[in-house]
Every structure is written in structure tokens, then in C-alpha cells.
Design a protein around this motif. Structure first.
Motif, PDB file in Angstrom:
ATOM      1  N   PRO A 239       0.823  -1.211   0.000  1.00  0.00           N
ATOM      2  CA  PRO A 239       0.000   0.000   0.000  1.00  0.00           C
ATOM      3  C   PRO A 239       0.859   1.263   0.000  1.00  0.00           C
ATOM      4  O   PRO A 239       2.043   1.205   0.359  1.00  0.00           O
ATOM      5  CB  PRO A 239      -0.800  -0.127   1.307  1.00  0.00           C
ATOM      6  CG  PRO A 239       0.114  -0.880   2.214  1.00  0.00           C
ATOM      7  CD  PRO A 239       0.815  -1.885   1.336  1.00  0.00           C
TER       8      PRO A 239
ATOM      9  N   LYS B 197      -6.267  11.974  12.913  1.00  0.00           N
ATOM     10  CA  LYS B 197      -6.593  10.860  12.026  1.00  0.00           C
ATOM     11  C   LYS B 197      -6.045  11.094  10.620  1.00  0.00           C
ATOM     12  O   LYS B 197      -5.883  10.126   9.850  1.00  0.00           O
ATOM     13  CB  LYS B 197      -8.103  10.665  11.963  1.00  0.00           C
ATOM     14  CG  LYS B 197      -8.723  10.201  13.282  1.00  0.00           C
ATOM     15  CD  LYS B 197     -10.225   9.974  13.132  1.00  0.00           C
ATOM     16  CE  LYS B 197     -10.830   9.481  14.456  1.00  0.00           C
ATOM     17  NZ  LYS B 197     -12.303   9.268  14.326  1.00  0.00           N
ATOM     18  N   THR B 198      -5.776  12.335  10.295  1.00  0.00           N
ATOM     19  CA  THR B 198      -5.253  12.666   8.967  1.00  0.00           C
ATOM     20  C   THR B 198      -4.172  13.731   9.087  1.00  0.00           C
ATOM     21  O   THR B 198      -4.184  14.553  10.004  1.00  0.00           O
ATOM     22  CB  THR B 198      -6.357  13.194   8.027  1.00  0.00           C
ATOM     23  OG1 THR B 198      -6.903  14.397   8.575  1.00  0.00           O
ATOM     24  CG2 THR B 198      -7.469  12.170   7.848  1.00  0.00           C
TER      25      THR B 198
ATOM     26  N   GLN C 204      -9.288  15.673   2.632  1.00  0.00           N
ATOM     27  CA  GLN C 204      -9.714  15.358   3.991  1.00  0.00           C
ATOM     28  C   GLN C 204      -9.500  16.521   4.969  1.00  0.00           C
ATOM     29  O   GLN C 204      -9.658  16.354   6.175  1.00  0.00           O
ATOM     30  CB  GLN C 204      -8.967  14.121   4.510  1.00  0.00           C
ATOM     31  CG  GLN C 204      -9.283  12.852   3.722  1.00  0.00           C
ATOM     32  CD  GLN C 204      -8.654  11.624   4.354  1.00  0.00           C
ATOM     33  OE1 GLN C 204      -9.077  11.157   5.402  1.00  0.00           O
ATOM     34  NE2 GLN C 204      -7.631  11.088   3.691  1.00  0.00           N
TER      35      GLN C 204
ATOM     36  N   GLU D   3      -1.609  13.805   1.177  1.00  0.00           N
ATOM     37  CA  GLU D   3      -2.502  13.742   2.338  1.00  0.00           C
ATOM     38  C   GLU D   3      -2.633  12.279   2.741  1.00  0.00           C
ATOM     39  O   GLU D   3      -2.754  11.398   1.887  1.00  0.00           O
ATOM     40  CB  GLU D   3      -3.866  14.329   2.049  1.00  0.00           C
ATOM     41  CG  GLU D   3      -4.706  14.435   3.323  1.00  0.00           C
ATOM     42  CD  GLU D   3      -6.020  15.162   3.138  1.00  0.00           C
ATOM     43  OE1 GLU D   3      -6.415  15.915   4.032  1.00  0.00           O
ATOM     44  OE2 GLU D   3      -6.666  14.943   2.093  1.00  0.00           O
ATOM     45  N   CYS D   4      -2.598  12.034   4.056  1.00  0.00           N
ATOM     46  CA  CYS D   4      -2.550  10.667   4.567  1.00  0.00           C
ATOM     47  C   CYS D   4      -3.555  10.459   5.690  1.00  0.00           C
ATOM     48  O   CYS D   4      -3.863  11.382   6.446  1.00  0.00           O
ATOM     49  CB  CYS D   4      -1.157  10.352   5.137  1.00  0.00           C
ATOM     50  SG  CYS D   4       0.203  10.648   4.001  1.00  0.00           S
ATOM     51  N   SER D   5      -4.008   9.237   5.794  1.00  0.00           N
ATOM     52  CA  SER D   5      -4.683   8.811   7.011  1.00  0.00           C
ATOM     53  C   SER D   5      -3.626   8.175   7.906  1.00  0.00           C
ATOM     54  O   SER D   5      -2.680   7.564   7.416  1.00  0.00           O
ATOM     55  CB  SER D   5      -5.793   7.802   6.690  1.00  0.00           C
ATOM     56  OG  SER D   5      -5.264   6.679   5.994  1.00  0.00           O
TER      57      SER D   5
ATOM     58  N   GLN E  48      -1.811   5.641   9.794  1.00  0.00           N
ATOM     59  CA  GLN E  48      -1.756   4.182   9.812  1.00  0.00           C
ATOM     60  C   GLN E  48      -1.288   3.669  11.169  1.00  0.00           C
ATOM     61  O   GLN E  48      -1.824   2.705  11.692  1.00  0.00           O
ATOM     62  CB  GLN E  48      -0.800   3.692   8.720  1.00  0.00           C
ATOM     63  CG  GLN E  48      -0.660   2.179   8.621  1.00  0.00           C
ATOM     64  CD  GLN E  48      -1.694   1.564   7.703  1.00  0.00           C
ATOM     65  OE1 GLN E  48      -2.571   2.270   7.177  1.00  0.00           O
ATOM     66  NE2 GLN E  48      -1.622   0.264   7.487  1.00  0.00           N
TER      67      GLN E  48
ATOM     68  N   ARG F 137      -0.838   6.544   5.497  1.00  0.00           N
ATOM     69  CA  ARG F 137      -1.287   5.889   4.259  1.00  0.00           C
ATOM     70  C   ARG F 137      -1.802   6.972   3.325  1.00  0.00           C
ATOM     71  O   ARG F 137      -2.753   7.690   3.638  1.00  0.00           O
ATOM     72  CB  ARG F 137      -2.373   4.860   4.551  1.00  0.00           C
ATOM     73  CG  ARG F 137      -2.812   4.099   3.301  1.00  0.00           C
ATOM     74  CD  ARG F 137      -3.620   2.877   3.667  1.00  0.00           C
ATOM     75  NE  ARG F 137      -3.963   2.097   2.490  1.00  0.00           N
ATOM     76  CZ  ARG F 137      -4.048   0.776   2.465  1.00  0.00           C
ATOM     77  NH1 ARG F 137      -3.815   0.078   3.580  1.00  0.00           N
ATOM     78  NH2 ARG F 137      -4.367   0.135   1.362  1.00  0.00           N
ATOM     79  N   VAL F 138      -1.176   7.097   2.167  1.00  0.00           N
ATOM     80  CA  VAL F 138      -1.489   8.186   1.238  1.00  0.00           C
ATOM     81  C   VAL F 138      -2.884   7.983   0.649  1.00  0.00           C
ATOM     82  O   VAL F 138      -3.198   6.931   0.084  1.00  0.00           O
ATOM     83  CB  VAL F 138      -0.449   8.266   0.108  1.00  0.00           C
ATOM     84  CG1 VAL F 138      -0.814   9.383  -0.875  1.00  0.00           C
ATOM     85  CG2 VAL F 138       0.946   8.485   0.677  1.00  0.00           C
ATOM     86  N   SER F 139      -3.717   9.023   0.784  1.00  0.00           N
ATOM     87  CA  SER F 139      -5.073   8.984   0.225  1.00  0.00           C
ATOM     88  C   SER F 139      -5.235   9.948  -0.943  1.00  0.00           C
ATOM     89  O   SER F 139      -6.147   9.801  -1.764  1.00  0.00           O
ATOM     90  CB  SER F 139      -6.099   9.315   1.312  1.00  0.00           C
ATOM     91  OG  SER F 139      -5.841  10.585   1.892  1.00  0.00           O
ATOM     92  N   ALA F 140      -4.366  10.958  -1.032  1.00  0.00           N
ATOM     93  CA  ALA F 140      -4.397  11.915  -2.142  1.00  0.00           C
ATOM     94  C   ALA F 140      -3.020  12.557  -2.243  1.00  0.00           C
ATOM     95  O   ALA F 140      -2.297  12.663  -1.248  1.00  0.00           O
ATOM     96  CB  ALA F 140      -5.459  12.982  -1.914  1.00  0.00           C
TER      97      ALA F 140
END
Length: 312
Positions: free
Chosen positions: A49, A70-71, A106, A119-121, A123, A137-140
Motif C-alpha cells: 500500500p 486521524k489525517t 480530507q 494527504e494521509c490517514s 496508519q 497511508r497516502v489517500s491523495a
């Protein structure tokens, strides 16, 4: 140096030999206010991931907010964003007031004109001695294609400028010299007429040659850092590269001497170029903001390079 004799400051300086980029890590606190800090302990971890990490000191003023979020976002600064880095490295009341930024999907703040942002959540938060590791964890993300701002040996550098400057002085023999600093004092040779330490080379690594010369002259350990001045002497067509360097150790050097800038008023130098370099050092060291001069012995431009990234 062995583990038994490990000196924390020396270890930190050794870690500083590794060339990194510069980032600003951002999130929002419980009240929704944006927070951020400058950091260069950033690493990509995995593509599948998609993971990255940031190291955060336990003493950081942002510790509670960052470990509880959380982000978060990581902004990789571009070559022209030294001032932004400095703003977020200092205890400024509203760091975001002077920045151009927007929200990532986010809600984490991301800045305009950065080399890239992620941008990450969150982990995981991993204990790591006097730091923690924030695994995200990269979300964007977005990649502008700009070159990143560099950092090594306690100072910023801009890769594009450094490459152009060295290329401009890369043909034939090069006169290399140093603004060698120790505890705010500059190292100079001579008695009645003062000069910077240096030599002429026609091949090989100029940094390695200069470092060897400085250590031989002073008897101290020397770290040669960023470019300080690159210029052509129009009188004889010679090319000059001057580096900023730091000496470690106390006592009297084998040759020459360290002098405070305040003692150099009215001093005589071996050339007008040396006088200009020493006078510029006196001014810049008083404000802690150095630069790279590119031009000739009478006309050119100083490109500002701020010195320190503070702990977040």
C-alpha cells in the motif's frame, strides 16, 4: 567513534551529512485550527500500500495534536520556499497567516507552489526512542514537477542554483576557497594583509580537496557545506568557487587565526573580492541568513539561503 564514546552532538552532525528535502507537515487540531511544522525526517515507505513516514520529537509542541490526529499532510517544499520553511520552524503565533494554502480532500492544509504534497490517514504511531514515527497511508497527492528544496550539514541549498553555479566555473583550473567559521568567527591567513584559505585545482572533487586543505591548515575537523560565492575574476579570467565550512574544536589553529567580524573593521585584504566576501559574512552571520553570490569580482547577485531548520 564507538558506541561507548558516542557524543549526541557529533552523532547529530554525522546524521546531517545525509542530504534531504524539506517538508512542512500539517493537520488540524481538535478545534479545527490548522497547525504545521517544518521537518526533514520524511521517507517514502511503500507503493503498495502507499505509505510514508515522518519522525516527530516527543518534545515537539505539536506532539499531542499530531499523534492524536486521524489525517495529516506532508508538503515537500520547492526551491523558492526557504522563507516558508523558516516560518514553520519558528514559534510564530499564526504561521499560516503569511502562507497561501488550501484544504486537501480530507481537510489537511496544503501549500501553493510546493514540489509535491501528500494527504494521509494515520496508519500507526510507532515508538522510536526520543521520537515517534508517524506512519501515514497516502489517500491523495499532487506533483507540481518543481525541484525540491535541499538540506544538508545544517543548511539549505537549491539544487538548480548549485548546478548552474558549478557548471559556470567548471572549465579549466578553478581557484577554490572557504569561508571557514567557528563559533561565529571566520578563519583568515596572514598578518598585515588577510586572505581566505584556498588553493587551485584542475581536476577531482573540489569539496574533498578543500576539506583536506582546511584540516591540514587548522588541525581541526572540518565540514564543508554549501556554496558561498561563485565568480569570475575578469582581470585574469580565473574562475573562483568559495564554500562555507564549519570547524570543530577549540584552541589555536596550526596556521592562521579565527577572528570575530567585529575585529575586521579597517582590515586589509589581499583582494577586493576577499574584502567583499568577508564583509558579506559579517553582515549575514549577524542575522543568520546566508546566500550564494554568483557573478564576477565586481557585479553579481546574492541568492539568499537561510541556515537552520529548527526542531518542530
Amino acid at each position: 567513534m564507538t558506541v561507548a564514546t558516542l557524543d549526541p552532538r557529533a552523532l547529530r552532525d554525522a546524521f546531517g551529512a545525509f542530504v534531504t528535502g524539506v517538508t512542512i507537515v500539517t493537520t488540524r487540531d481538535d478545534a479545527g485550527h490548522p497547525i504545521g511544522f517544518t521537518a526533514n525526517s520524511f521517507t517514502s515507505v511503500s507503493l503498495d500500500p502507499p505509505l510514508l513516514l515522518i519522525c516527530l520529537a516527543r518534545t515537539s509542541r505539536n506532539f499531542a495534536a499530531m499523534t492524536g490526529t486521524k489525517t495529516f499532510a506532508v508538503n515537500i517544499l520547492s526551491e523558492g520556499q526557504k522563507d516558508l520553511s523558516n516560518t514553520f520552524a519558528r514559534p510564530v503565533e499564526d504561521r499560516f497567516a503569511a502562507a497561501v494554502w488550501s484544504d486537501a480532500p480530507q481537510g489537511s492544509p496544503v501549500f501553493a507552489d510546493v514540489a509535491a504534497w501528500f494527504e494521509c490517514s494515520m496508519q500507526d504511531v510507532i515508538d522510536a526512542g526520543d521520537h515517534v514515527i508517524l506512519l501515514g497511508r497516502v489517500s491523495a497527492f499532487d506533483n507540481s514537477g518543481r525541484n525540491g528544496l535541499g538540506y544538508a550539514r545544517g543548511g539549505y541549498f537549491t539544487p538548480t542554483l548549485a548546478a548552474k553555479a558549478v557548471s559556470a566555473a567548471a572549465e579549466g583550473e578553478i581557484a577554490i576557497g572557504a569561508v571557514l567559521e567557528r563559533h561565529g568567527e571566520i578563519y583568515l591567513l596572514g598578518d598585515d594583509v588577510l586572505s581566505l584559505p584556498g588553493c587551485v585545482i584542475s581536476s577531482g572533487d573540489p569539496v574533498a580537496a578543500l576539506t583536506e586543505l582546511l584540516e591540514d591548515l587548522t588541525g581541526f575537523s572540518v565540514s564543508t557545506g554549501f556554496l558561498y560565492s561563485v565568480y569570475e575574476d575578469k582581470a585574469d579570467g580565473s574562475q573562483h568557487i568559495v564554500y562555507h565550512a564549519l570547524a570543530e574544536g577549540d584552541g589555536v589553529p596550526r596556521k592562521g587565526r579565527f577572528l570575530p567580524p567585529s575585529a575586521l573593521s579597517g582590515a586589509k585584504f589581499n583582494s577586493s573580492a576577499t574584502a567583499d566576501i568577508v564583509n558579506r559574512f559579517a553582515l549575514e552571520s549577524s542575522i543568520g541568513n546566508f546566500g550564494v553570490y554568483v557573478g564576477n569580482e565586481t557585479a553579481g547577485k546574492v541568492h539568499p539561503i537561510s541556515m537552520k531548520v529548527a526542531n518542530p
